[in-house]
Design an enzyme around this catalytic site. Structure first.
Site, short mmCIF file in Angstrom:
data_model
loop_
_atom_site.label_atom_id
_atom_site.label_comp_id
_atom_site.label_asym_id
_atom_site.label_seq_id
_atom_site.Cartn_x
_atom_site.Cartn_y
_atom_site.Cartn_z
N GLY A 124 -7.16 14.31 14.26
CA GLY A 124 -8.50 14.03 13.74
C GLY A 124 -9.59 14.85 14.39
N ARG B 8 -2.02 10.69 15.48
CA ARG B 8 -3.24 10.87 14.71
C ARG B 8 -3.80 12.27 14.97
NH1 ARG B 8 -8.22 10.27 12.90
NH2 ARG B 8 -9.95 10.37 14.35
N HIS C 117 0.80 -1.24 0.00
CA HIS C 117 0.00 0.00 0.00
C HIS C 117 0.83 1.28 0.00
CE1 HIS C 117 -2.21 -3.32 1.94
NE2 HIS C 117 -3.13 -2.95 1.09
N GLU D 117 -14.77 8.68 17.95
CA GLU D 117 -14.22 8.72 16.58
C GLU D 117 -14.05 7.28 16.11
OE1 GLU D 117 -11.47 7.00 17.69
OE2 GLU D 117 -9.86 8.32 16.97
N MET D 118 -13.17 7.01 15.17
CA MET D 118 -13.18 5.67 14.56
C MET D 118 -11.80 5.03 14.41
SD MET D 118 -16.23 6.21 11.77
CE MET D 118 -16.58 4.47 11.67
N ASP E 294 -18.37 18.08 16.26
CA ASP E 294 -19.81 18.16 16.51
C ASP E 294 -20.09 17.66 17.92
OD1 ASP E 294 -20.81 15.15 14.81
OD2 ASP E 294 -18.81 15.95 14.99
N1 HPA Z 1 -18.90 9.42 15.31
C1 HPA Z 1 -17.81 8.78 14.86
N2 HPA Z 1 -16.76 9.41 14.36
C2 HPA Z 1 -16.79 10.76 14.32
C3 HPA Z 1 -17.89 11.48 14.78
C4 HPA Z 1 -19.00 10.77 15.31
O1 HPA Z 1 -20.00 11.36 15.73
N3 HPA Z 1 -17.62 12.81 14.59
C5 HPA Z 1 -16.38 12.88 14.04
N4 HPA Z 1 -15.88 11.65 13.87
#
Ligand code: HPA
Length: 240
Positions: free
Chosen positions: A90, A88, A5, A180-181, A205
């Protein structure tokens, strides 16, 4: 040498790599902060760049969204390119009254609904956590610049559009700050591979008030995070 990759030559990455999710954000970071920039990866448009910041070598690359994508790139950076520190950069959704939209957040620990760390840790619960050294340095830099930051736990989910409406309340009750993820997977890999990792987030948010960050804050907040990380981590000789 290249990996499945990443097409970069050996030695193409600096020891410190910043890892935003979005490869175009990586390009923007390289353009605004680095001198002598070289693009070292464009496989699948997952751009990576190496340059210098105030004379110190540093890289930035996209991780993609979600834990599987981040793990592919970070594993290759660590195992094939000798990278030692991964930060990271983010955004997250806030699940706490303590974390307002636009605020910066250093994730000292990461829980998850994913199985990534159980797979890695033979079914036990891994205490997925950040590098104390990186956390301490970035926190100290924020104090030096009088930039407010929150420190707390993040929850890394596999499902952005979750049907589980009780999750936000659960996380709030357990004093998590954001969702987050990616971070749980990054921290789990760092613990196994022995490199240093940290996640620096901006709340984009708010999942309790449903407020969203104004667009100028969305633009500027990652810039603030990047400068904190570069100033805090690349200059080891600053007085404490
Ligand atoms: N959920 C998951 N990941 C995110 C979110 C969320 O509300 N906002 C920014 N990344």
């Amino acid at each position: 040498m290249s990996t499945p990759h990443i097409e970069a030559e050996p030695g193409a990455f600096a020891e410190l790599v910043l890892l935003p999710g979005d490869p175009l954000r990586a390009e923007q970071i390289a353009d605004s902060f680095f001198d002598d920039v070289v693009r070292v990866n464009s496989v699948r448009n997952m751009y990576g760049f190496t340059g210098t910041y105030r004379g110190r070598r540093v890289s930035v690359m996209g991780s993609g969204m979600g834990m599987p994508s981040l793990l592919i790139y970070t594993t290759e950076l660590i195992q094939q390119y000798g990278v030692k520190r991964v930060v990271r950069i983010g955004t997250c959704g806030s699940v706490s009254e303590k974390l307002r939209v636009g605020d910066l957040f250093l994730a000292h620990a990461a829980g998850t609904d994913s199985n990534v760390n159980r797979i890695r840790f033979q079914g036990y619960d891994l205490g997925a956590s950040a590098s104390f050294e990186l956390l301490h340095r970035v926190y100290r830099e924020a104090q030096r610049k009088a930039i407010p930051v929150q420190v707390g736990s993040v929850f890394s989910t596999d499902i952005f559009y979750t049907a589980d409406s009780s999750l936000v309340e659960l996380l709030q009750n357990f004093n998590y700050l954001g969702v987050e993820m990616e971070s749980a997977a990054l921290y789990g890999l760092a613990m196994q591979e022995g490199f240093q990792a940290l996640t620096v987030l901006t709340a984009s948010d708010h999942l309790l008030s449903h407020e969203s960050v104004p667009s100028e804050v969305r633009q500027n907040a990652p810039e603030r995070a990047v400068r904190l990380v570069l100033d805090g981590l690349l200059f080891d000789d600053q007085p404490g």
